[in-house]
Write an enzyme that holds these catalytic residues in place. Structure first.
Site, PDB file in Angstrom:
ATOM      1  N   CYS A 105      11.162 -22.778 -62.226  1.00  0.00           N
ATOM      2  CA  CYS A 105      10.434 -24.008 -62.570  1.00  0.00           C
ATOM      3  C   CYS A 105      10.531 -24.314 -64.070  1.00  0.00           C
ATOM      4  O   CYS A 105      10.857 -25.450 -64.457  1.00  0.00           O
ATOM      5  CB  CYS A 105       8.987 -23.912 -62.105  1.00  0.00           C
ATOM      6  SG  CYS A 105       8.178 -22.354 -62.503  1.00  0.00           S
TER       7      CYS A 105
HETATM    8  N1  LIG Z   1       5.160 -21.062 -57.274  1.00  0.00           N
HETATM    9  C1  LIG Z   1       6.036 -21.733 -58.007  1.00  0.00           C
HETATM   10  O1  LIG Z   1       5.676 -22.652 -58.760  1.00  0.00           O
HETATM   11  C2  LIG Z   1       7.491 -21.389 -57.932  1.00  0.00           C
HETATM   12  C3  LIG Z   1       8.408 -22.230 -58.573  1.00  0.00           C
HETATM   13  C4  LIG Z   1       9.779 -21.912 -58.536  1.00  0.00           C
HETATM   14  C5  LIG Z   1      10.194 -20.767 -57.864  1.00  0.00           C
HETATM   15  N2  LIG Z   1       9.283 -19.961 -57.276  1.00  0.00           N
HETATM   16  C6  LIG Z   1       9.770 -18.754 -56.600  1.00  0.00           C
HETATM   17  O2  LIG Z   1       9.739 -18.976 -55.200  1.00  0.00           O
HETATM   18  C7  LIG Z   1       9.429 -17.751 -54.512  1.00  0.00           C
HETATM   19  C8  LIG Z   1       8.184 -17.990 -53.645  1.00  0.00           C
HETATM   20  O3  LIG Z   1       7.118 -18.345 -54.494  1.00  0.00           O
HETATM   21  P1  LIG Z   1       5.685 -18.788 -53.933  1.00  0.00           P
HETATM   22  O4  LIG Z   1       4.948 -19.326 -55.085  1.00  0.00           O
HETATM   23  O5  LIG Z   1       5.838 -19.608 -52.719  1.00  0.00           O
HETATM   24  O6  LIG Z   1       5.087 -17.350 -53.525  1.00  0.00           O
HETATM   25  P2  LIG Z   1       3.859 -17.009 -52.574  1.00  0.00           P
HETATM   26  O7  LIG Z   1       2.961 -18.186 -52.436  1.00  0.00           O
HETATM   27  O8  LIG Z   1       3.274 -15.751 -53.106  1.00  0.00           O
HETATM   28  O9  LIG Z   1       4.551 -16.706 -51.157  1.00  0.00           O
HETATM   29  C9  LIG Z   1       5.374 -15.569 -51.005  1.00  0.00           C
HETATM   30  C10 LIG Z   1       5.982 -15.521 -49.613  1.00  0.00           C
HETATM   31  O10 LIG Z   1       6.764 -14.330 -49.526  1.00  0.00           O
HETATM   32  C11 LIG Z   1       6.300 -13.515 -48.450  1.00  0.00           C
HETATM   33  N3  LIG Z   1       6.253 -12.106 -48.895  1.00  0.00           N
HETATM   34  C12 LIG Z   1       5.349 -11.530 -49.692  1.00  0.00           C
HETATM   35  N4  LIG Z   1       5.651 -10.217 -49.877  1.00  0.00           N
HETATM   36  C13 LIG Z   1       6.766  -9.975 -49.170  1.00  0.00           C
HETATM   37  C14 LIG Z   1       7.558  -8.820 -48.947  1.00  0.00           C
HETATM   38  N5  LIG Z   1       7.249  -7.634 -49.497  1.00  0.00           N
HETATM   39  N6  LIG Z   1       8.642  -8.927 -48.168  1.00  0.00           N
HETATM   40  C15 LIG Z   1       8.965 -10.106 -47.609  1.00  0.00           C
HETATM   41  N7  LIG Z   1       8.227 -11.243 -47.787  1.00  0.00           N
HETATM   42  C16 LIG Z   1       7.151 -11.173 -48.558  1.00  0.00           C
HETATM   43  C17 LIG Z   1       4.918 -14.005 -48.114  1.00  0.00           C
HETATM   44  O11 LIG Z   1       4.731 -13.785 -46.724  1.00  0.00           O
HETATM   45  P3  LIG Z   1       3.315 -13.387 -46.077  1.00  0.00           P
HETATM   46  O12 LIG Z   1       2.306 -14.369 -46.582  1.00  0.00           O
HETATM   47  O13 LIG Z   1       3.604 -13.549 -44.628  1.00  0.00           O
HETATM   48  O14 LIG Z   1       3.030 -11.970 -46.467  1.00  0.00           O
HETATM   49  C18 LIG Z   1       4.980 -15.484 -48.484  1.00  0.00           C
HETATM   50  O15 LIG Z   1       5.476 -16.230 -47.408  1.00  0.00           O
HETATM   51  C19 LIG Z   1       9.204 -16.702 -55.616  1.00  0.00           C
HETATM   52  O16 LIG Z   1      10.379 -15.964 -55.809  1.00  0.00           O
HETATM   53  C20 LIG Z   1       8.887 -17.540 -56.852  1.00  0.00           C
HETATM   54  O17 LIG Z   1       9.236 -16.898 -58.054  1.00  0.00           O
HETATM   55  C21 LIG Z   1       7.941 -20.257 -57.264  1.00  0.00           C
END
Ligand SMILES: NC(=O)c1ccc[n+]([C@@H]2O[C@H](COP(=O)([O-])OP(=O)(O)OC[C@H]3O[C@@H](n4cnc5c(N)ncnc54)[C@H](OP(=O)(O)O)[C@@H]3O)[C@@H](O)[C@H]2O)c1
Length: 330
Positions: A148
């Site tokens: 981001c």
């Molecule tokens: N948030 C942002 O603004 C943003 C922006 C750009 C990129 N990103 C990137 O996008 C990715 C997702 O971010 P997010 O904000 O959506 O994260 P999040 O809300 O914490 O969601 C994480 C997801 O990954 C799953 N997960 C958690 N631990 C896991 C494990 N050990 N093995 C497999 N799956 C697992 C979770 O599944 P369960 O809930 O089923 O456990 C959930 O669906 C990250 O790499 C982040 O750096 C995020």
């Protein structure tokens, strides 16, 4: 029509992907995968999507017959899955940081992990949508969706750096993010009671997005970025101060930015510093620059969960399949 899989559908970026996919006219089938949420009904997890009846399946049981896979997992968790998916030459769009860096050594150092699919680091496409040529998309199997902070920063700085690199002495970015940037799993320091009415810098001089930004900027001048947390749920605001060794005329700079973005649906050049409110819940990046002598100040903002993640991922899918770039996003 495409069948897609969203792996990590229960998280913040996964939810944004689902919402966009549901209104996308070229997507006919959506399968959802999760970790601890597997087995749950998606509409129970997100009651605002009450008409969408879908059960989250376990990541271990991914259907390998789909056309596109979005991975929205914590960094280091995508590598193994992408390694399996790539064997059947699918379109894979990874929202994590696992394929963004070009160098294995740098990845291992920054993410404290041994990258086991490092050959893909050199063949992937870094999916900053506005800067990827269509022929590159067509032969891409793995698209590494940018971070981001890198998205807002690179869209703001690349036109300047590509055209006036020899006139730049140094650049400093100060960026502010809403707390959703850290994902759904909350920690105490991100809780409402800690962040309400508060702000603070974090990961000073050590943030993992700095190497990613410098890789894409290819800067031959000093660059630094300092991140702060804002007491808002979503959005990133960035102020980039450019110190020049030779002045650049406003008109020349304006010409470069206008010509870079005139055909780009999601970058809006603004006549005044933008506001977070103008971009929240959208795939837009708003940019303004001001010039005075040997200083340029560029201000820019995006929604971290949309242009900074899921919106850009769908934009990349649209470009990859030759759909209208804005499909599902406007
Ligand atoms: N948030 C942002 O603004 C943003 C922006 C750009 C990129 N990103 C990137 O996008 C990715 C997702 O971010 P997010 O904000 O959506 O994260 P999040 O809300 O914490 O969601 C994480 C997801 O990954 C799953 N997960 C958690 N631990 C896991 C494990 N050990 N093995 C497999 N799956 C697992 C979770 O599944 P369960 O809930 O089923 O456990 C959930 O669906 C990250 O790499 C982040 O750096 C995020």
């Amino acid at each position: 029509m495409l069948a897609i899989g969203i792996i990590g559908a229960s998280g913040y970026t996964g939810f944004e992907l689902v919402k966009i996919a549901l209104k996308h006219k070229h997507i006919s089938k959506i399968k959802l995968y999760g970790h601890s949420s597997s087995g749950q009904s998606y509409s129970k997890l997100y009651p605002e999507l009450s008409g969408f009846n879908c059960i989250i399946e376990a990541i271990e049981y991914i259907d390998f017959t789909l056309d596109v896979y979005f991975l929205a997992l914590p960094h280091t968790k995508s590598i193994e899955i992408v390694e399996k998916l790539v064997k059947s030459y699918k379109c894979i769009i990874d929202l994590s940081a696992d394929f963004r860096l070009n160098s294995k050594d740098l990845y291992d150092l920054v993410y404290h992990q041994n990258h086991t699919a490092s050959e893909l680091l050199t063949t992937k496409v870094y999916g900053l949508s506005e800067f990827v040529s269509s022929d590159k998309f067509k032969c891409a199997s793995v698209i590494a969706n940018p971070g981001c902070f890198p998205t807002v920063t690179l869209l703001s700085l690349l036109p300047l750096v590509k055209n006036f690199s020899n006139k730049i002495n140094s650049i400093s970015t100060v960026a502010y993010s809403g707390v959703s940037g850290a994902g759904k799993t909350s920690t105490a320091d991100l809780s409402y009671s800690e962040m309400f009415g508060n702000t603070k810098a974090y990961s000073v001089l050590t943030h993992r997005h700095q190497p990613e930004i410098e890789q894409e900027l290819q800067n031959n001048f000093p660059y630094s970025i300092t991140m702060h947390l804002l007491p808002v749920k979503r959005g990133i605001y960035a102020t980039h101060t450019i110190f020049l060794n030779e002045a650049i005329e406003y008109e020349k700079l304006n010409e470069v930015y206008q010509s870079t973005y005139k055909e780009k649906a999601f970058v809006r050049m603004r006549e005044m510093p933008p506001e977070l409110n103008w971009v929240i819940q959208t795939n837009y990046c708003d940019i303004n620059f001001q010039v005075k002598g040997k200083n340029i100040v560029i201000t820019s903002c995006i929604d971290n969960l949309i242009k900074g993640a899921s919106g850009q991922a769908i934009q990349n899918m649209n470009l990859n399949f030759g759909f209208n770039e804005t499909e599902g996003l406007i």
